[in-house]
Motif scaffolding. Sequence first.
Motif, PDB file in Angstrom:
ATOM      1  N   ALA A 279      -0.992 105.480  16.007  1.00 40.66           N
ATOM      2  CA  ALA A 279      -1.484 105.614  14.635  1.00 40.66           C
ATOM      3  C   ALA A 279      -1.000 106.918  14.014  1.00 40.66           C
ATOM      4  N   ALA A 280      -1.013 107.994  14.797  1.00 39.91           N
ATOM      5  CA  ALA A 280      -0.520 109.280  14.302  1.00 39.91           C
ATOM      6  C   ALA A 280       0.972 109.202  14.007  1.00 39.91           C
ATOM      7  N   GLN A 281       1.721 108.541  14.884  1.00 41.41           N
ATOM      8  CA  GLN A 281       3.170 108.437  14.713  1.00 41.41           C
ATOM      9  C   GLN A 281       3.516 107.673  13.444  1.00 41.41           C
ATOM     10  N   ALA A 282       2.746 106.665  13.124  1.00 42.35           N
ATOM     11  CA  ALA A 282       2.991 105.907  11.898  1.00 42.35           C
ATOM     12  C   ALA A 282       2.852 106.785  10.665  1.00 42.35           C
ATOM     13  N   ALA A 283       2.087 107.862  10.780  1.00 41.57           N
ATOM     14  CA  ALA A 283       1.881 108.788   9.663  1.00 41.57           C
ATOM     15  C   ALA A 283       2.822 109.980   9.709  1.00 41.57           C
ATOM     16  N   GLY A 284       3.728 110.025  10.706  1.00 37.24           N
ATOM     17  CA  GLY A 284       4.665 111.143  10.823  1.00 37.24           C
ATOM     18  C   GLY A 284       4.203 112.248  11.735  1.00 37.24           C
ATOM     19  N   LEU A 285       3.190 111.976  12.563  1.00 33.27           N
ATOM     20  CA  LEU A 285       2.610 112.976  13.444  1.00 33.27           C
ATOM     21  C   LEU A 285       2.604 112.465  14.875  1.00 33.27           C
ATOM     22  N   ARG A 286       2.289 113.347  15.815  1.00 31.66           N
ATOM     23  CA  ARG A 286       2.114 112.958  17.215  1.00 31.66           C
ATOM     24  C   ARG A 286       0.952 113.742  17.806  1.00 31.66           C
ATOM     25  N   LEU A 287       0.336 113.168  18.835  1.00 34.90           N
ATOM     26  CA  LEU A 287      -0.672 113.900  19.586  1.00 34.90           C
ATOM     27  C   LEU A 287       0.013 115.011  20.366  1.00 34.90           C
TER      28      LEU A 287
ATOM     29  N   GLU B 217       8.890 115.179  15.181  1.00 36.00           N
ATOM     30  CA  GLU B 217      10.270 115.531  14.861  1.00 36.00           C
ATOM     31  C   GLU B 217      11.254 114.526  15.492  1.00 36.00           C
ATOM     32  N   PRO B 218      12.363 114.178  14.823  1.00 41.43           N
ATOM     33  CA  PRO B 218      12.791 114.651  13.498  1.00 41.43           C
ATOM     34  C   PRO B 218      12.330 113.767  12.341  1.00 41.43           C
ATOM     35  N   ARG B 219      11.411 112.816  12.615  1.00 42.98           N
ATOM     36  CA  ARG B 219      10.966 111.895  11.570  1.00 42.98           C
ATOM     37  C   ARG B 219      10.111 112.590  10.508  1.00 42.98           C
ATOM     38  N   PHE B 220       9.469 113.669  10.894  1.00 42.03           N
ATOM     39  CA  PHE B 220       8.468 114.278  10.024  1.00 42.03           C
ATOM     40  C   PHE B 220       9.048 114.741   8.686  1.00 42.03           C
ATOM     41  N   TRP B 221      10.160 115.477   8.732  1.00 38.73           N
ATOM     42  CA  TRP B 221      10.643 116.099   7.512  1.00 38.73           C
ATOM     43  C   TRP B 221      11.007 115.086   6.423  1.00 38.73           C
ATOM     44  N   PRO B 222      11.765 114.029   6.681  1.00 42.51           N
ATOM     45  CA  PRO B 222      12.052 113.063   5.617  1.00 42.51           C
ATOM     46  C   PRO B 222      10.781 112.448   5.014  1.00 42.51           C
ATOM     47  N   LEU B 223       9.786 112.185   5.848  1.00 40.05           N
ATOM     48  CA  LEU B 223       8.529 111.635   5.335  1.00 40.05           C
ATOM     49  C   LEU B 223       7.829 112.634   4.426  1.00 40.05           C
ATOM     50  N   PHE B 224       7.768 113.883   4.889  1.00 38.65           N
ATOM     51  CA  PHE B 224       7.109 114.902   4.078  1.00 38.65           C
ATOM     52  C   PHE B 224       7.890 115.185   2.800  1.00 38.65           C
ATOM     53  N   ALA B 225       9.220 115.262   2.902  1.00 39.05           N
ATOM     54  CA  ALA B 225      10.049 115.581   1.734  1.00 39.05           C
ATOM     55  C   ALA B 225       9.973 114.506   0.665  1.00 39.05           C
ATOM     56  N   ALA B 226       9.617 113.276   1.052  1.00 33.18           N
ATOM     57  CA  ALA B 226       9.478 112.184   0.083  1.00 33.18           C
ATOM     58  C   ALA B 226       8.064 112.087  -0.489  1.00 33.18           C
ATOM     59  N   SER B 227       7.154 112.941  -0.020  1.00 33.50           N
ATOM     60  CA  SER B 227       5.754 112.846  -0.442  1.00 33.50           C
ATOM     61  C   SER B 227       5.544 113.426  -1.835  1.00 33.50           C
TER      62      SER B 227
ATOM     63  N   TRP C  29      -0.385 117.989   2.110  1.00 34.78           N
ATOM     64  CA  TRP C  29       0.027 116.742   2.770  1.00 34.78           C
ATOM     65  C   TRP C  29      -0.806 116.524   4.032  1.00 34.78           C
ATOM     66  N   SER C  30      -0.953 117.575   4.817  1.00 38.74           N
ATOM     67  CA  SER C  30      -1.695 117.469   6.076  1.00 38.74           C
ATOM     68  C   SER C  30      -3.135 117.051   5.835  1.00 38.74           C
ATOM     69  N   LYS C  31      -3.749 117.632   4.813  1.00 45.66           N
ATOM     70  CA  LYS C  31      -5.149 117.298   4.550  1.00 45.66           C
ATOM     71  C   LYS C  31      -5.299 115.848   4.108  1.00 45.66           C
ATOM     72  N   ARG C  32      -4.343 115.365   3.350  1.00 49.33           N
ATOM     73  CA  ARG C  32      -4.415 113.956   2.927  1.00 49.33           C
ATOM     74  C   ARG C  32      -4.194 113.018   4.111  1.00 49.33           C
ATOM     75  N   VAL C  33      -3.132 113.250   4.866  1.00 46.79           N
ATOM     76  CA  VAL C  33      -2.756 112.327   5.935  1.00 46.79           C
ATOM     77  C   VAL C  33      -3.719 112.404   7.120  1.00 46.79           C
ATOM     78  N   ILE C  34      -4.030 113.613   7.565  1.00 46.76           N
ATOM     79  CA  ILE C  34      -4.935 113.749   8.708  1.00 46.76           C
ATOM     80  C   ILE C  34      -6.360 113.389   8.302  1.00 46.76           C
ATOM     81  N   GLY C  35      -6.707 113.675   7.049  1.00 42.55           N
ATOM     82  CA  GLY C  35      -8.019 113.246   6.563  1.00 42.55           C
ATOM     83  C   GLY C  35      -8.177 111.731   6.630  1.00 42.55           C
TER      84      GLY C  35
ATOM     85  N   ARG D 235      14.896 119.516  14.838  1.00 47.09           N
ATOM     86  CA  ARG D 235      14.207 119.865  13.595  1.00 47.09           C
ATOM     87  C   ARG D 235      15.252 120.015  12.496  1.00 47.09           C
ATOM     88  N   HIS D 236      14.994 119.406  11.318  1.00 42.91           N
ATOM     89  CA  HIS D 236      15.934 119.468  10.208  1.00 42.91           C
ATOM     90  C   HIS D 236      16.120 120.910   9.729  1.00 42.91           C
TER      91      HIS D 236
END
Length: 218
Positions: A9-17, A43-53, A67-73, A203-204
């Motif tokens: 679930a975290a990975q789908a949002a661009g994060l990992r445990l 990484e390296p998926r995180f940056w493109p997802l965040f940059a498109a936010s 971004w973190s507060k929205r996604v992790i929230g 990392r990008h």
Amino acid sequence: MTPDALDQAAQAAGLRLRGMFAPDPDAVLPEGTETLVLLGPDEPRFWPLFAASDEYRTGVADPMDAWSKRVIGALAHDWGGSAIFPSDGPPWPPFIKWATDCAEAWEAPVGLLVHHHAGLFLSFRGAIALPFTVTRPDAFQHPCDTCTDQPCVTACPVGAMGPGQPYDVPRCKTYLRTDAGQNCREDGCLVRRACPVSQEFTRHPEQAAFHMRAFLGN
């Protein structure tokens, strides 16, 4: 939920445990917390997802925190837990202590935290306090135990980081603002990049430059 289900679930949002543990009963956490889960960029998926936010594209203040507060929230809501962020404070949540409590991150020879998967690029976007028990059965090895060369020790060009010394932040920032500091400023800290584990954790360059601008305050 299982650790794999949480991680997916975290990975789908661009994060990992990046760690989980059962906190002490007297820890300053939401009442009823049985498991604390730490989340970092995938990484390296995180940056493109965040940059498109929207947070990044619209230029809001502190876009990565927003971004973190929205996604992790949203993850915390889905998991029935409570989100906690490094920017919550003062008092600031003890993310460094939590990281070592997970037994998935340790102190490297240069004093930074090193992670068994993320190396010296370890970072946390937030944590989620869960009101149920999740056990991660894997045992992880301190990566520095098998690192014979320890390239991180000599990687800093100005000696701002090294064994047995505190991180000399002013010296680091002074160097970063010079022409000679362009490599670190645009591609990321040479010490972090020298770690053999970090070299497998792509990392990008745009992300490295983003963090360095934030570090320098411009």
